[in-house]
Enzyme design. Structure first.
Site, PDB file in Angstrom:
ATOM      1  N   PRO A  99     -11.278  25.927  74.913  1.00  0.00           N
ATOM      2  CA  PRO A  99     -12.680  25.652  74.565  1.00  0.00           C
ATOM      3  C   PRO A  99     -12.711  24.643  73.424  1.00  0.00           C
ATOM      4  O   PRO A  99     -12.005  24.817  72.427  1.00  0.00           O
ATOM      5  CB  PRO A  99     -13.197  27.024  74.086  1.00  0.00           C
ATOM      6  CG  PRO A  99     -11.985  27.784  73.672  1.00  0.00           C
ATOM      7  CD  PRO A  99     -10.839  27.260  74.488  1.00  0.00           C
ATOM      8  N   CYS A 101     -12.564  30.180  65.178  1.00  0.00           N
ATOM      9  CA  CYS A 101     -13.207  28.977  64.655  1.00  0.00           C
ATOM     10  C   CYS A 101     -13.421  29.107  63.146  1.00  0.00           C
ATOM     11  O   CYS A 101     -14.021  30.080  62.691  1.00  0.00           O
ATOM     12  CB  CYS A 101     -14.531  28.747  65.365  1.00  0.00           C
ATOM     13  SG  CYS A 101     -15.359  27.289  64.743  1.00  0.00           S
ATOM     14  N   GLY A 117      -1.742  26.060  70.879  1.00  0.00           N
ATOM     15  CA  GLY A 117      -1.503  25.369  69.613  1.00  0.00           C
ATOM     16  C   GLY A 117      -0.335  24.417  69.669  1.00  0.00           C
ATOM     17  O   GLY A 117       0.813  24.851  69.802  1.00  0.00           O
TER      18      GLY A 117
END
Ligand SMILES: Cc1cc2nc3c(=O)[nH]c(=O)nc-3n(C[C@H](O)[C@H](O)[C@H](O)COP(=O)(O)O)c2cc1C
Length: 327
Positions: free
Chosen positions: A12, A95, A207
């Protein structure tokens, strides 16, 4: 519940993985699980859900990522998402932006595992599609393995179908969201250790994954990988990963085929009033490391950007796409 194929996921990304971007990505990978940008649960419950959730069937399977920390509101938003046809509901626990922090959700929920578990439980009660969590390994100075494992244990008790781990801590004071994707060190080893210690969990690694070799080396033993920036900047990587991870017989589309499909799509979207630029802004990575890459980018930013640009305008770029690859 866990039937979704999670071997390859596209992350996302706010302002990036909108429906046009996902349509474009799908042309490179028939099987990857695609994620929406984060949508705040309150906006979905009180706002224009039809507009926020619109997507094209060809994008499927698509997971809807929600931001929030109110279990009741998240459950209501999950229900709306499931009714709209999404394949999974994902909760954002990663986030680090100020806007999100002020709403007390996103990465700061790493400090509230019991609340995350309650959110997961309520969402699971509300929908029959899988509910998953995307988290970090830690937050601020709490970046030790024990903190991460303890967070996961509390959340896992609520039965999420998978945990997607952006394998670095989030630093809430002092780093911008962009820096938070680069500066805290990657700890892929935490995710591998967790999987060894809790093999029953479905774990997806995220990541810093940027090419087939590093993905192949790091996915071993895990349930899947999620790629963000590398997939956005070089979508052909998705076709390479489709072949490496999912279907050895997959034939990557060439740039011309992708362009032709996007012209057809843009024509359809034009009828709904969508400007060509809203679509082509995601297509800069179509030509990379080829002689034509710079010409392609210039074409997109000078010609396709014009308010009156028609989808067919893109065909004028075909000679650029046909330029030979650089050595
Ligand atoms: C522009 C941008 C926007 C992002 N927005 C979100 C988001 O809405 N929700 C989320 O969970 N992560 C978001 N992220 C983080 C990515 O999902 C991913 O975890 C991160 O980029 C690390 O993966 P990568 O190294 O493969 O890019 C965003 C990343 C970028 C670059």
């Amino acid at each position: 519940m866990n039937a979704l194929d999670r071997r390859l996921c596209v992350a996302p990304m706010m302002d990036w993985t909108d429906r046009h971007c996902r349509y474009f990505h799908r042309l490179f990978t028939p099987h990857a699980l695609l994620y929406t940008e984060m949508i705040v649960a309150a906006a979905l419950v009180r706002g224009d859900a039809d507009r926020l959730l619109a997507f094209d069937r060809a994008e499927h399977p698509v997971a809807l990522q929600l931001g929030g920390c109110d279990p009741v509101e998240l459950a209501a938003a999950a229900r709306i998402g499931a009714a709209a046809g999404y394949a999974e509901i994902n909760l954002n626990v990663g986030c680090p932006s100020d806007r999100v922090k002020n709403g007390s959700f996103g990465a700061c929920l790493m400090l509230r595992p019991a609340l995350v578990a309650e959110c997961v439980a309520r969402m699971r009660d509300a929908v029959s599609i899988p509910v998953t969590v995307k988290c970090r390994i830690g937050i601020d100075s709490r970046d030790d393995y024990e903190f991460f494992a303890s967070f996961v244990d509390t959340v896992a008790a609520a039965g999420p179908a998978a945990l997607i781990v952006h394998a670095r801590a989030a630093i809430l004071g002092g780093l911008s969201p962009k820096e938070n994707r680069e500066i805290p060190p990657l700890r892929h080893d935490y995710v591998h250790r967790l999987k060894r210690e809790r093999p029953e969990l479905c774990l997806v690694l995220n990541g810093g994954l940027g090419d087939v070799a590093s993905v192949a080396a790091r996915v071993a033993g895990l349930d899947g990988v999620m790629l963000g920036r590398a997939a956005y900047h070089r979508p052909r990587l998705l076709a390479e990963l489709e072949r490496a991870l999912i279907d050895p017989a997959a034939v990557p589309p060439d740039a011309e085929e992708v362009l032709a499909a996007m012209v057809v799509y843009a024509r359809r979207e034009r009828h709904k009033g969508v400007r060509l630029h809203s679509i082509t802004r995601h297509m800069h990575g179509l030509v990379v490391a080829q002689d034509g890459a710079r010409a392609w980018r210039r074409f997109l930013s000078e010609i396709a950007i014009r308010p009156d640009a028609e989808p067919e305008t893109l065909n004028a770029a075909l000679p650029i796409l046909r330029l030979p690859r650089a050595a």
